[in-house]
Write a protein that holds these residues in place. Structure first.
Motif, PDB file in Angstrom:
ATOM      1  N   THR A  63       1.216  -5.854  -1.033  1.00 22.04           N
ATOM      2  CA  THR A  63       2.625  -5.542  -1.289  1.00 22.04           C
ATOM      3  C   THR A  63       2.824  -5.103  -2.731  1.00 22.04           C
ATOM      4  O   THR A  63       3.576  -4.156  -3.007  1.00 22.04           O
ATOM      5  CB  THR A  63       3.513  -6.756  -0.969  1.00 22.04           C
ATOM      6  OG1 THR A  63       3.366  -7.103   0.409  1.00 22.04           O
ATOM      7  CG2 THR A  63       4.978  -6.459  -1.257  1.00 22.04           C
ATOM      8  N   GLY A  64       2.150  -5.779  -3.656  1.00 22.14           N
ATOM      9  CA  GLY A  64       2.250  -5.417  -5.068  1.00 22.14           C
ATOM     10  C   GLY A  64       1.717  -4.022  -5.345  1.00 22.14           C
ATOM     11  O   GLY A  64       2.327  -3.245  -6.091  1.00 22.14           O
ATOM     12  N   LEU A  65       0.580  -3.683  -4.743  1.00 22.38           N
ATOM     13  CA  LEU A  65       0.000  -2.351  -4.914  1.00 22.38           C
ATOM     14  C   LEU A  65       0.923  -1.268  -4.364  1.00 22.38           C
ATOM     15  O   LEU A  65       1.153  -0.236  -5.006  1.00 22.38           O
ATOM     16  CB  LEU A  65      -1.358  -2.282  -4.217  1.00 22.38           C
ATOM     17  CG  LEU A  65      -2.531  -2.979  -4.897  1.00 22.38           C
ATOM     18  CD1 LEU A  65      -3.736  -3.001  -3.979  1.00 22.38           C
ATOM     19  CD2 LEU A  65      -2.882  -2.272  -6.203  1.00 22.38           C
ATOM     20  N   LYS A  70       4.995   3.121  -4.797  1.00 26.20           N
ATOM     21  CA  LYS A  70       6.316   3.639  -4.439  1.00 26.20           C
ATOM     22  C   LYS A  70       7.166   3.892  -5.675  1.00 26.20           C
ATOM     23  O   LYS A  70       7.865   4.904  -5.762  1.00 26.20           O
ATOM     24  CB  LYS A  70       7.038   2.661  -3.501  1.00 26.20           C
ATOM     25  CG  LYS A  70       6.527   2.683  -2.078  1.00 26.20           C
ATOM     26  CD  LYS A  70       7.246   1.669  -1.211  1.00 26.20           C
ATOM     27  CE  LYS A  70       8.692   2.048  -0.978  1.00 26.20           C
ATOM     28  NZ  LYS A  70       9.355   1.135  -0.026  1.00 26.20           N
ATOM     29  N   GLU A  71       7.111   2.978  -6.635  1.00 26.56           N
ATOM     30  CA  GLU A  71       7.878   3.160  -7.870  1.00 26.56           C
ATOM     31  C   GLU A  71       7.460   4.429  -8.604  1.00 26.56           C
ATOM     32  O   GLU A  71       8.301   5.189  -9.088  1.00 26.56           O
ATOM     33  CB  GLU A  71       7.689   1.948  -8.797  1.00 26.56           C
ATOM     34  CG  GLU A  71       8.530   0.741  -8.424  1.00 26.56           C
ATOM     35  CD  GLU A  71       8.491  -0.324  -9.514  1.00 26.56           C
ATOM     36  OE1 GLU A  71       7.475  -0.387 -10.241  1.00 26.56           O
ATOM     37  OE2 GLU A  71       9.480  -1.066  -9.641  1.00 26.56           O
ATOM     38  N   ASN A  72       6.146   4.661  -8.666  1.00 25.17           N
ATOM     39  CA  ASN A  72       5.635   5.850  -9.355  1.00 25.17           C
ATOM     40  C   ASN A  72       6.028   7.133  -8.638  1.00 25.17           C
ATOM     41  O   ASN A  72       6.427   8.114  -9.269  1.00 25.17           O
ATOM     42  CB  ASN A  72       4.112   5.773  -9.501  1.00 25.17           C
ATOM     43  CG  ASN A  72       3.675   4.741 -10.517  1.00 25.17           C
ATOM     44  OD1 ASN A  72       4.398   4.450 -11.461  1.00 25.17           O
ATOM     45  ND2 ASN A  72       2.500   4.175 -10.328  1.00 25.17           N
ATOM     46  N   VAL A  73       5.910   7.123  -7.311  1.00 25.50           N
ATOM     47  CA  VAL A  73       6.259   8.311  -6.534  1.00 25.50           C
ATOM     48  C   VAL A  73       7.760   8.574  -6.610  1.00 25.50           C
ATOM     49  O   VAL A  73       8.202   9.712  -6.806  1.00 25.50           O
ATOM     50  CB  VAL A  73       5.802   8.165  -5.064  1.00 25.50           C
ATOM     51  CG1 VAL A  73       6.361   9.306  -4.211  1.00 25.50           C
ATOM     52  CG2 VAL A  73       4.288   8.160  -4.978  1.00 25.50           C
ATOM     53  N   TYR A  99      -9.235  -2.139  -6.123  1.00 28.09           N
ATOM     54  CA  TYR A  99      -8.484  -2.743  -5.025  1.00 28.09           C
ATOM     55  C   TYR A  99      -8.336  -1.769  -3.855  1.00 28.09           C
ATOM     56  O   TYR A  99      -8.619  -2.099  -2.707  1.00 28.09           O
ATOM     57  CB  TYR A  99      -7.097  -3.175  -5.502  1.00 28.09           C
ATOM     58  CG  TYR A  99      -7.102  -4.312  -6.483  1.00 28.09           C
ATOM     59  CD1 TYR A  99      -7.251  -5.623  -6.047  1.00 28.09           C
ATOM     60  CD2 TYR A  99      -6.967  -4.083  -7.844  1.00 28.09           C
ATOM     61  CE1 TYR A  99      -7.260  -6.682  -6.952  1.00 28.09           C
ATOM     62  CE2 TYR A  99      -6.976  -5.133  -8.753  1.00 28.09           C
ATOM     63  CZ  TYR A  99      -7.120  -6.429  -8.302  1.00 28.09           C
ATOM     64  OH  TYR A  99      -7.139  -7.468  -9.190  1.00 28.09           O
ATOM     65  N   LEU A 100      -7.867  -0.566  -4.166  1.00 28.98           N
ATOM     66  CA  LEU A 100      -7.589   0.408  -3.112  1.00 28.98           C
ATOM     67  C   LEU A 100      -8.857   0.786  -2.348  1.00 28.98           C
ATOM     68  O   LEU A 100      -8.832   0.927  -1.128  1.00 28.98           O
ATOM     69  CB  LEU A 100      -6.942   1.656  -3.719  1.00 28.98           C
ATOM     70  CG  LEU A 100      -5.538   1.439  -4.291  1.00 28.98           C
ATOM     71  CD1 LEU A 100      -5.118   2.626  -5.148  1.00 28.98           C
ATOM     72  CD2 LEU A 100      -4.530   1.221  -3.178  1.00 28.98           C
TER      73      LEU A 100
END
Length: 199
Positions: A63-65, A70-73, A99-100
């Motif tokens: 969720t954090g990732l 989303k914030e960046n996009v 992580y990804l």
């Protein structure tokens, strides 16, 4: 006495880092709370101050990732820099790639890929004014998102051998021109002639 926010944040971060160390090496169902707390240097009861169980750690991490992405996009869309969305994804991989790469890899969470696309899809439909009920559009967007995510994952897993700016340009070209067209340009094999033109 109530703990200071910065103390609880550090504790939670240490527990998540401990979880991640084990998650990178074995399946989640094999990880125990005791392993995590022993590694992080806390009692088991401390774990339950922050998480309900092992799966909750993974859920909060994912969720954090996704929230960061989303914030960046959304920031890019607000600034009307749509061409930078792909670069944002590539840059985020450079920052959070460990992580990804694991989450999207063969041993990661099989649901994370879908969660990632589900978070991006509504923003794309809204920004470009696309009809959400149009199945053709849905399929095209799905194809594009899956291609972008898989390509960036492959780039990261194979040593990021080209700069992320170049990667962004290449992905954008694939989206606009098509993969077969680009392969034909870069090789002597004419894929378009082999597979035929689309109607």
């Amino acid at each position: 006495m109530k703990k200071k926010p910065e103390v609880t944040a550090v504790t939670k971060e240490k527990l998540m880092a401990s979880f991640w160390k084990f998650y990178c090496g074995k399946k989640i169902e094999k990880i125990t709370v005791k392993e995590i707390t022993d590694e992080a240097g806390y009692y088991r009861s401390t774990f339950y101050d922050y998480f309900t169980d092992i799966y909750d750690v993974l859920e909060q991490l994912e969720t954090g990732l996704i929230h960061t992405l989303k914030e960046n996009v959304q920031s890019s869309l607000v600034m009307k820099q749509q061409n930078d969305i792909i670069k944002i994804l590539a840059t985020m991989y450079e920052e959070r790639g460990e992580y990804l790469s694991v989450l999207l890899g063969k041993n990661g969470d099989p649901n994370f890929h879908q969660k990632l696309k589900d978070s991006l899809r509504p923003m794309l439909f809204e920004e470009f004014g696309l009809p959400k009920s149009d199945m053709d559009i849905q399929l095209i967007i799905e194809f594009g998102m899956a291609g972008i995510i898989s390509t960036i994952t492959y780039w990261y897993d194979n040593g990021k051998r080209i700069p992320n700016e170049e990667l962004a340009i290449m992905i954008r070209s694939m989206l606009l021109e098509g993969t077969m067209s680009l392969i034909s340009k870069r090789s002597s094999f004419d894929l378009i002639e082999r597979f035929g033109q689309t109607e």
